[in-house]
Scaffold this motif. Structure first.
Motif, short mmCIF file in Angstrom:
data_model
loop_
_atom_site.label_atom_id
_atom_site.label_comp_id
_atom_site.label_asym_id
_atom_site.label_seq_id
_atom_site.Cartn_x
_atom_site.Cartn_y
_atom_site.Cartn_z
N SER A 52 -85.59 9.33 -3.92
CA SER A 52 -84.22 8.85 -3.77
C SER A 52 -83.60 9.51 -2.54
N GLY A 53 -82.63 8.81 -1.96
CA GLY A 53 -81.92 9.34 -0.81
C GLY A 53 -80.83 8.38 -0.39
N ASP A 54 -79.87 8.88 0.35
CA ASP A 54 -78.80 8.03 0.88
C ASP A 54 -79.19 7.63 2.30
N ILE A 55 -80.05 6.64 2.43
CA ILE A 55 -80.58 6.31 3.75
C ILE A 55 -79.65 5.42 4.56
N ASP A 56 -78.63 4.82 3.90
CA ASP A 56 -77.70 3.98 4.65
C ASP A 56 -76.35 4.67 4.85
N GLY A 57 -76.21 5.89 4.37
CA GLY A 57 -75.01 6.66 4.64
C GLY A 57 -73.76 6.18 3.94
N ASP A 58 -73.91 5.46 2.81
CA ASP A 58 -72.73 4.94 2.12
C ASP A 58 -72.20 5.89 1.05
N GLY A 59 -72.83 7.05 0.93
CA GLY A 59 -72.37 8.03 -0.04
C GLY A 59 -72.99 7.92 -1.41
N THR A 60 -73.82 6.91 -1.63
CA THR A 60 -74.51 6.77 -2.91
C THR A 60 -76.02 6.78 -2.67
N LEU A 61 -76.75 7.25 -3.66
CA LEU A 61 -78.20 7.33 -3.53
C LEU A 61 -78.85 5.98 -3.78
N GLU A 62 -79.89 5.71 -3.02
CA GLU A 62 -80.76 4.56 -3.28
C GLU A 62 -82.09 5.07 -3.85
#
Length: 339
Positions: A52-62
């Motif tokens: 998991s990680g916030d790869i799009d920088g929206d503040g939520t984890l994907e």
């Protein structure tokens, strides 16, 4: 929870599934999980790897989910996909192997996110494809993705290729900032490597930022096996075990003979620990810690850093031994602390 051999809701075989449980879930059945995502086609093995990680920088984890045999509908033949799954559990975004040139490389066999390799404020992604065959069999590929818009893994920031029969990328792990320079670093597992002796394996530490021209030869640390430790790099993780603020390296070596680096049934296994900062070529005798398994349990087949589980100020980690207890398997929890 990943279950790569789960059948799909329509009965398609080996579609794979990922189950997300929340604190509010009280059922003991994964089928009752709050959110479930299935692979798109039979034999995708969706859930081959999970991060998991916030790869799009929206503040939520994907969720980052590997599907190592997608998208061919036949096992052991797909180039592989890596899905970026958001809160709605839809499989709208994926990164795909170029199967025309990479064949059945199994991209998504291993995945890791949750760290920023280039310092741009976005989490990055590392993908392992250990079954790529180019100049030789099972050379392996590792893709370093620092741009979330990438859809073809061949467009990754950097692509590493191993040697014949090395299974490069069998494990990958973004391990945090091991040298305190402000950039996160990553480990690449090469369990078939012959650096320390035939199929003793190795784990390579590459420091961030990772440039497009980088190669495995840029590794600042190479942990290798010895005469009783094989398959080094089959798993890798990190945790700040001694509380000094730097993540330490934890590497699995689940086999004890030269014929089982990437297969099962080969020995007790070892977990190797190197306290950061660290550099150079290291064998098990140079480790800060070495935990030996028993029987044929294959300790170190999987490893995970777990944070501070008991509130003592030191990170802890878990290690899997899938063949313990007559193949029922065991997970061991190890607490950190002063050396």
């Amino acid at each position: 929870v990943a279950a790569r051999l789960a059948d799909g809701p329509s009965g398609a075989t080996w579609v794979g599934a990922v189950y997300v449980e929340t604190a509010a879930d009280t059922s003991s059945s994964l089928g009752d999980a709050s959110r479930i995502a299935y692979g798109e086609a039979k034999t995708d093995w969706f859930g081959s790897a999970l991060s998991s990680g916030d790869i799009d920088g929206d503040g939520t984890l994907e969720l980052i989910v590997g599907a190592q045999w997608a998208p061919t509908n036949y096992p052991y033949s797909g180039g592989g996909r890596v899905y970026v799954v958001s809160e709605d559990m839809e499989l709208d975004t994926f990164m795909e192997s170029d199967s025309d040139t990479s064949g059945a490389e199994a991209a998504g066999f291993s995945v890791s996110s949750g760290g920023d390799l280039d310092g741009d404020g976005f989490d990055d992604l590392v993908v392992g494809a250990p079954y790529f065959s180019g100049s030789g069999s099972w050379v392996g590929h590792v893709y370093v993705v620092e741009d979330a818009s990438v859809t073809a893994l061949s467009d990754a920031t950097a692509v590493f290729t191993g040697a014949a029969n090395s299974y490069t990328g069998y494990s990958v792990a973004i391990v945090g900032d091991t040298n305190g320079d402000g950039f996160d670093d990553c480990v690449v597992g090469v369990p078939g490597d012959d650096a320390g002796g035939y199929e003793r394996g190795s784990a390579l530490l590459l420091l961030g930022p990772i440039a497009s021209t980088a190669s495995l030869g840029d590794a600042v640390v190479q942990i290798v096996g010895d005469g009783s430790t094989y398959g080094v790099g089959a798993s890798a993780a990190s945790a700040d075990l001694n509380g000094d603020g730097l993540p330490d390296l934890i590497v699995g070596a689940p086999t004890n003979n030269p014929y089982g680096a990437t297969s099962s049934g080969s020995g007790a296994g070892d977990v190797l620990i190197a306290l950061s900062p660290v550099a150079g070529l290291l064998d098990p005798s140079a480790m800060d810690g070495r935990i030996h398994g028993s029987g044929t349990e294959e300790l170190g087949r999987s490893i995970a850093g777990l944070g501070d589980m008991n509130g003592d100020g030191y990170d802890d980690f878990g290690a899997g031994a899938p063949r313990a207890n007559s193949d029922a398997g065991t997970v061991y929890l190890f607490f950190g602390g002063e050396p």
